[in-house]
Design a protein around this motif. Structure first.
Motif, PDB file in Angstrom:
ATOM      1  N   ALA A  47       0.864  -1.185   0.000  1.00  0.00           N
ATOM      2  CA  ALA A  47       0.000   0.000   0.000  1.00  0.00           C
ATOM      3  C   ALA A  47       0.898   1.231   0.000  1.00  0.00           C
ATOM      4  O   ALA A  47       1.640   1.473   0.953  1.00  0.00           O
ATOM      5  CB  ALA A  47      -0.918   0.007   1.210  1.00  0.00           C
ATOM      6  N   VAL A  48       0.845   1.993  -1.100  1.00  0.00           N
ATOM      7  CA  VAL A  48       1.728   3.144  -1.249  1.00  0.00           C
ATOM      8  C   VAL A  48       0.905   4.372  -1.638  1.00  0.00           C
ATOM      9  O   VAL A  48       0.065   4.314  -2.541  1.00  0.00           O
ATOM     10  CB  VAL A  48       2.808   2.887  -2.328  1.00  0.00           C
ATOM     11  CG1 VAL A  48       3.713   4.102  -2.502  1.00  0.00           C
ATOM     12  CG2 VAL A  48       3.632   1.651  -1.988  1.00  0.00           C
ATOM     13  N   ILE A  49       1.172   5.459  -0.926  1.00  0.00           N
ATOM     14  CA  ILE A  49       0.559   6.752  -1.232  1.00  0.00           C
ATOM     15  C   ILE A  49       1.693   7.705  -1.595  1.00  0.00           C
ATOM     16  O   ILE A  49       2.681   7.802  -0.871  1.00  0.00           O
ATOM     17  CB  ILE A  49      -0.208   7.310  -0.014  1.00  0.00           C
ATOM     18  CG1 ILE A  49      -1.351   6.391   0.364  1.00  0.00           C
ATOM     19  CG2 ILE A  49      -0.713   8.722  -0.311  1.00  0.00           C
ATOM     20  CD1 ILE A  49      -2.007   6.749   1.693  1.00  0.00           C
ATOM     21  N   LEU A  50       1.548   8.395  -2.706  1.00  0.00           N
ATOM     22  CA  LEU A  50       2.545   9.377  -3.149  1.00  0.00           C
ATOM     23  C   LEU A  50       1.934  10.769  -3.053  1.00  0.00           C
ATOM     24  O   LEU A  50       1.033  11.110  -3.812  1.00  0.00           O
ATOM     25  CB  LEU A  50       2.994   9.069  -4.578  1.00  0.00           C
ATOM     26  CG  LEU A  50       4.018  10.012  -5.203  1.00  0.00           C
ATOM     27  CD1 LEU A  50       5.296  10.074  -4.356  1.00  0.00           C
ATOM     28  CD2 LEU A  50       4.339   9.565  -6.629  1.00  0.00           C
ATOM     29  N   ASP A  51       2.394  11.544  -2.090  1.00  0.00           N
ATOM     30  CA  ASP A  51       1.937  12.919  -1.890  1.00  0.00           C
ATOM     31  C   ASP A  51       2.727  13.808  -2.850  1.00  0.00           C
ATOM     32  O   ASP A  51       3.950  13.884  -2.771  1.00  0.00           O
ATOM     33  CB  ASP A  51       2.179  13.337  -0.444  1.00  0.00           C
ATOM     34  CG  ASP A  51       1.678  14.732  -0.119  1.00  0.00           C
ATOM     35  OD1 ASP A  51       1.817  15.636  -0.969  1.00  0.00           O
ATOM     36  OD2 ASP A  51       1.160  14.927   0.989  1.00  0.00           O
ATOM     37  N   MET A  52       2.023  14.472  -3.763  1.00  0.00           N
ATOM     38  CA  MET A  52       2.685  15.283  -4.777  1.00  0.00           C
ATOM     39  C   MET A  52       2.317  16.765  -4.673  1.00  0.00           C
ATOM     40  O   MET A  52       2.402  17.500  -5.653  1.00  0.00           O
ATOM     41  CB  MET A  52       2.364  14.721  -6.165  1.00  0.00           C
ATOM     42  CG  MET A  52       2.889  13.316  -6.363  1.00  0.00           C
ATOM     43  SD  MET A  52       2.643  12.666  -8.021  1.00  0.00           S
ATOM     44  CE  MET A  52       3.980  13.474  -8.895  1.00  0.00           C
ATOM     45  N   ALA A  53       1.962  17.211  -3.489  1.00  0.00           N
ATOM     46  CA  ALA A  53       1.569  18.613  -3.290  1.00  0.00           C
ATOM     47  C   ALA A  53       2.715  19.576  -3.580  1.00  0.00           C
ATOM     48  O   ALA A  53       2.482  20.715  -3.982  1.00  0.00           O
ATOM     49  CB  ALA A  53       1.055  18.818  -1.869  1.00  0.00           C
ATOM     50  N   GLN A  54       3.950  19.120  -3.394  1.00  0.00           N
ATOM     51  CA  GLN A  54       5.108  19.995  -3.572  1.00  0.00           C
ATOM     52  C   GLN A  54       5.888  19.700  -4.857  1.00  0.00           C
ATOM     53  O   GLN A  54       7.045  20.092  -4.977  1.00  0.00           O
ATOM     54  CB  GLN A  54       6.022  19.871  -2.359  1.00  0.00           C
ATOM     55  CG  GLN A  54       5.347  20.274  -1.060  1.00  0.00           C
ATOM     56  CD  GLN A  54       6.276  20.063   0.112  1.00  0.00           C
ATOM     57  OE1 GLN A  54       7.276  20.768   0.249  1.00  0.00           O
ATOM     58  NE2 GLN A  54       5.960  19.087   0.945  1.00  0.00           N
TER      59      GLN A  54
END
Length: 104
Positions: A47-54
């Motif tokens: 289970a992988v979440i990639l936060d790309m806000a920056q």
């Protein structure tokens, strides 16, 4: 003077690996993302979440890395999605018709 193009931090909690990417994901830095994701998969994360806000830029090479990971996890019964995409990331994924598939 060398400047880091992409910085990725990792946090694993409750069986979910959350990555936060900061900077540019282009043809040079996509390898950094690929290496990080491959290590996570090799460690058995499903289970992988990639936060790309920056993330300030996303190239086609970055999209390939993301899609490769998405497909690998899906085939293994896992999950992968992008969280909090920046406007630039939303636009790029929208143009590639991948936003609905990848963004939570």
């Amino acid at each position: 003077m060398t400047e880091e193009i992409l910085v990725i931090t990792e946090n694993v909690k409750d069986g979910i690996c959350r990555l936060v990417a900061k900077g540019r994901i282009d043809s040079h830095s996509a390898d950094i993302l690929l290496y990080k994701l491959e290590n996570i998969l090799n460690d058995g994360q499903t289970a992988v979440i990639l936060d790309m806000a920056q993330v300030e830029y996303l190239s086609s090479m970055g999209i390939r890395v993301i899609l490769k990971t998405y497909k690998q996890l899906k085939e293994a019964g896992g999950t992968f999605f992008i969280e909090r995409p920046s406007e630039i990331v939303k636009n790029v994924l929208g143009m590639a018709a991948l936003k609905d598939m990848l963004v939570a």
